[in-house]
Design an enzyme around this catalytic site. Structure first.
Site, PDB file in Angstrom:
ATOM      1  N   SER A   1      11.629  58.665  23.892  1.00 16.33           N
ATOM      2  CA  SER A   1      12.204  59.874  24.467  1.00 16.33           C
ATOM      3  C   SER A   1      13.290  60.469  23.574  1.00 16.33           C
ATOM      4  O   SER A   1      13.907  59.778  22.760  1.00 16.33           O
ATOM      5  CB  SER A   1      12.818  59.565  25.830  1.00 16.33           C
TER       6      SER A   1
HETATM    7  N1  SAH Z   1      11.421  54.847  28.139  1.00 17.51           N
HETATM    8  C1  SAH Z   1      10.854  55.033  26.802  1.00 17.51           C
HETATM    9  C2  SAH Z   1       9.929  56.219  26.757  1.00 17.51           C
HETATM   10  C3  SAH Z   1       8.578  55.800  27.034  1.00 17.51           C
HETATM   11  S1  SAH Z   1       7.321  57.054  27.111  1.00 17.51           S
HETATM   12  C4  SAH Z   1      11.965  55.144  25.779  1.00 17.51           C
HETATM   13  O1  SAH Z   1      13.014  54.571  26.011  1.00 17.51           O
HETATM   14  O2  SAH Z   1      11.778  55.756  24.730  1.00 17.51           O
HETATM   15  C5  SAH Z   1       6.587  56.591  28.649  1.00 17.51           C
HETATM   16  C6  SAH Z   1       5.990  55.213  28.713  1.00 17.51           C
HETATM   17  O3  SAH Z   1       5.496  55.048  30.037  1.00 17.51           O
HETATM   18  C7  SAH Z   1       4.792  54.993  27.787  1.00 17.51           C
HETATM   19  O4  SAH Z   1       5.052  53.898  26.956  1.00 17.51           O
HETATM   20  C8  SAH Z   1       3.632  54.716  28.741  1.00 17.51           C
HETATM   21  O5  SAH Z   1       2.723  53.741  28.264  1.00 17.51           O
HETATM   22  C9  SAH Z   1       4.365  54.211  29.965  1.00 17.51           C
HETATM   23  N2  SAH Z   1       3.628  54.325  31.233  1.00 17.51           N
HETATM   24  C10 SAH Z   1       2.872  55.348  31.708  1.00 17.51           C
HETATM   25  N3  SAH Z   1       2.388  55.060  32.922  1.00 17.51           N
HETATM   26  C11 SAH Z   1       2.862  53.822  33.265  1.00 17.51           C
HETATM   27  C12 SAH Z   1       2.712  52.965  34.402  1.00 17.51           C
HETATM   28  N4  SAH Z   1       1.976  53.321  35.462  1.00 17.51           N
HETATM   29  N5  SAH Z   1       3.341  51.767  34.378  1.00 17.51           N
HETATM   30  C13 SAH Z   1       4.079  51.381  33.307  1.00 17.51           C
HETATM   31  N6  SAH Z   1       4.252  52.141  32.207  1.00 17.51           N
HETATM   32  C14 SAH Z   1       3.654  53.349  32.175  1.00 17.51           C
END
Ligand code: SAH
Length: 205
Positions: free
Chosen positions: A53
């Site tokens: 992010s």
């Molecule tokens: N929080 C992260 C950003 C991650 S992007 C950071 O600190 O940079 C969003 C993430 O959510 C992705 O890795 C994706 O695989 C995950 N994701 C999407 N749907 C999900 C679900 N149902 N359960 C767990 N993770 C999920």
């Protein structure tokens, strides 16, 4: 450092939150290809077609969540573990759930490299939360859902709150804060955002 200037100008003013950004080196959470951009205020590609992010969004979400030192926090969507590392500096205990196993491994390795001991990354579908570890004082969802998932609402402690992007498409999403008040919930709109979608089920990759 230039990331802190960007955070402040985006409206991140909470000293505890800014302190967490000072201590957690974002370059650990991006691949070598993007090392030069690690301290820019932009989202960047990570493994499994996902993104780390944008720092100002991490900062504004964290600030909106008002995380306290006694809180147990759940994050849904670990990615490579940056947001959960920031949360580890503010909360007593952090759990983060990720559906891509490759990202679970990376997030764990990144936390270990920083010597973080109060954050646990769990492989699974985070839309079901973690019933055994709840209830949670705070929940942060870093992938966009159509509505706040019911299991997450039910794992929120009374008085606790969840920050979650909601929206029906990739383009129109709103970050909202949901606060539990007994059996009811109060909803507050925070800002427009753009996250990858919350997807059901778990990936082996
Ligand atoms: N929080 C992260 C950003 C991650 S992007 C950071 O600190 O940079 C969003 C993430 O959510 C992705 O890795 C994706 O695989 C995950 N994701 C999407 N749907 C999900 C679900 N149902 N359960 C767990 N993770 C999920």
């Amino acid at each position: 450092m230039r990331l802190l200037v960007a955070l402040r100008s985006a409206g991140v003013t909470d000293a505890r939150v800014l302190g967490a950004f000072e201590r957690i080196d974002r370059s650990i959470f991006v691949s070598d290809t993007f090392a030069d951009a690690a301290f820019d205020d932009t989202a960047l590609p990570i493994a499994a077609g996902q993104t780390i992010s944008q720092p100002s969004v991490v900062g504004l979400m964290t600030q909106a969540a008002r995380v306290g030192p006694r809180h147990v926090v759940l994050e849904v969507g670990s990615g490579t573990g940056y947001q959960s590392a920031i949360l580890s500096q503010l909360a007593r205990r952090v759990y983060s759930v990720e559906r891509h196993r490759s990202l679970v491994r990376m997030a764990r390795a990144n936390h270990a490299a920083l010597g973080l001991t109060n954050v646990t990354v769990i492989s699974g579908d985070g839309s079901f939360g973690l019933p055994d570890q709840g209830p949670f004082d705070r929940i942060l969802v870093t992938a966009a859902a159509e509505d706040p998932p019911g299991p997450l609402l039910s794992q929120l402690r009374d008085g606790g709150s969840m920050v979650v992007p909601v929206g029906v498409s990739d383009h129109i999403q709103t970050l909202i804060k949901v606060t539990r008040d007994g059996d009811g919930f109060d909803y507050e709109e925070l800002m427009p955002v753009r996250f990858v979608p919350l997807i059901e089920g778990i990936e082996q990759e």
